[in-house]
Design a protein around this motif. Structure first.
Motif, PDB file in Angstrom:
ATOM      1  N   GLN A  86       4.040  -2.742  -0.127  1.00 31.25           N
ATOM      2  CA  GLN A  86       3.753  -2.561  -1.554  1.00 31.25           C
ATOM      3  C   GLN A  86       4.974  -2.941  -2.399  1.00 31.25           C
ATOM      4  O   GLN A  86       4.849  -3.601  -3.428  1.00 31.25           O
ATOM      5  N   TYR A 116      -2.928   9.451   2.062  1.00 29.94           N
ATOM      6  CA  TYR A 116      -1.596   9.395   1.461  1.00 29.94           C
ATOM      7  C   TYR A 116      -0.523   9.086   2.505  1.00 29.94           C
ATOM      8  O   TYR A 116       0.340   8.249   2.284  1.00 29.94           O
ATOM      9  N   THR A 119      -3.995  10.648  -3.561  1.00 32.16           N
ATOM     10  CA  THR A 119      -4.847   9.595  -3.033  1.00 32.16           C
ATOM     11  C   THR A 119      -5.270   9.938  -1.610  1.00 32.16           C
ATOM     12  O   THR A 119      -4.565  10.649  -0.898  1.00 32.16           O
ATOM     13  N   GLU A 130      -0.720   7.686   5.526  1.00 26.63           N
ATOM     14  CA  GLU A 130      -0.837   6.350   6.107  1.00 26.63           C
ATOM     15  C   GLU A 130      -0.324   5.300   5.121  1.00 26.63           C
ATOM     16  O   GLU A 130       0.332   4.328   5.511  1.00 26.63           O
ATOM     17  N   LYS A 131      -0.621   5.491   3.840  1.00 23.30           N
ATOM     18  CA  LYS A 131      -0.148   4.544   2.830  1.00 23.30           C
ATOM     19  C   LYS A 131       1.371   4.622   2.670  1.00 23.30           C
ATOM     20  O   LYS A 131       2.008   3.618   2.366  1.00 23.30           O
ATOM     21  N   TYR A 154       4.423   1.479   2.806  1.00 25.39           N
ATOM     22  CA  TYR A 154       4.837   1.322   1.418  1.00 25.39           C
ATOM     23  C   TYR A 154       5.801   0.151   1.208  1.00 25.39           C
ATOM     24  O   TYR A 154       5.884  -0.398   0.115  1.00 25.39           O
TER      25      TYR A 154
END
Length: 141
Positions: free
Chosen positions: A48, A38, A35, A40-41, A45
């Motif tokens: 999430q 990646y 993605t 930064e996500k 997390y």
């Protein structure tokens, strides 16, 4: 031919094979991160994980897949807003994002028969009464 020549030829052959594999792997196209953004996500997390836990606590399955009719069915309550990401891990160019406005009553049916056959993930983020939820469904059609 003596032992020294055989060992030298074996080493040279091994080096040639390794260098060929390096050149082939460097020239390959289509190698990309799963993605964009990646890293930064990954930092965010935990948010999430919290969304997934809230969804599990609800004990209801929002995403379902009807293989015979080739439909993805979303059972969102009225007023819920969110996004559906149809994610193809093997080819990022086939990914699709759909916005859901929450004005629909009942189940939302999304035809997926025209999508390329293979492995897909349906990732649904939605907000209901100010609470954020997330659910993911893996499909193979």
């Amino acid at each position: 031919m003596n032992w020294g020549t055989g060992i030298l030829l074996s080493i040279i052959g091994f080096i040639v094979i390794i260098m060929t594999m390096v050149v082939i792997s460097v020239r390959m196209e289509g190698i990309e991160l799963v993605t964009e953004g990646y890293y930064e996500k990954e930092i965010a997390y935990q948010d999430q994980i919290d969304k997934e836990q809230v969804t599990l606590d609800q004990n209801r399955d929002v995403i379902s897949f009807n293989a015979q009719k080739q439909l993805l069915i979303l059972d969102l309550p009225e007023g819920a807003k969110g996004t559906l990401h149809l994610f193809r891990p093997s080819d990022a160019e086939l990914d699709q994002k759909l916005s859901l406005d929450g004005k629909n009553l009942g189940a939302i049916e999304i035809p997926v028969g025209k999508l390329k056959k293979g492995y897909w993930k349906a990732q649904l983020n939605w907000v209901e009464n100010g609470v954020e939820f997330y659910q993911e469904k893996k499909m193979n059609f």
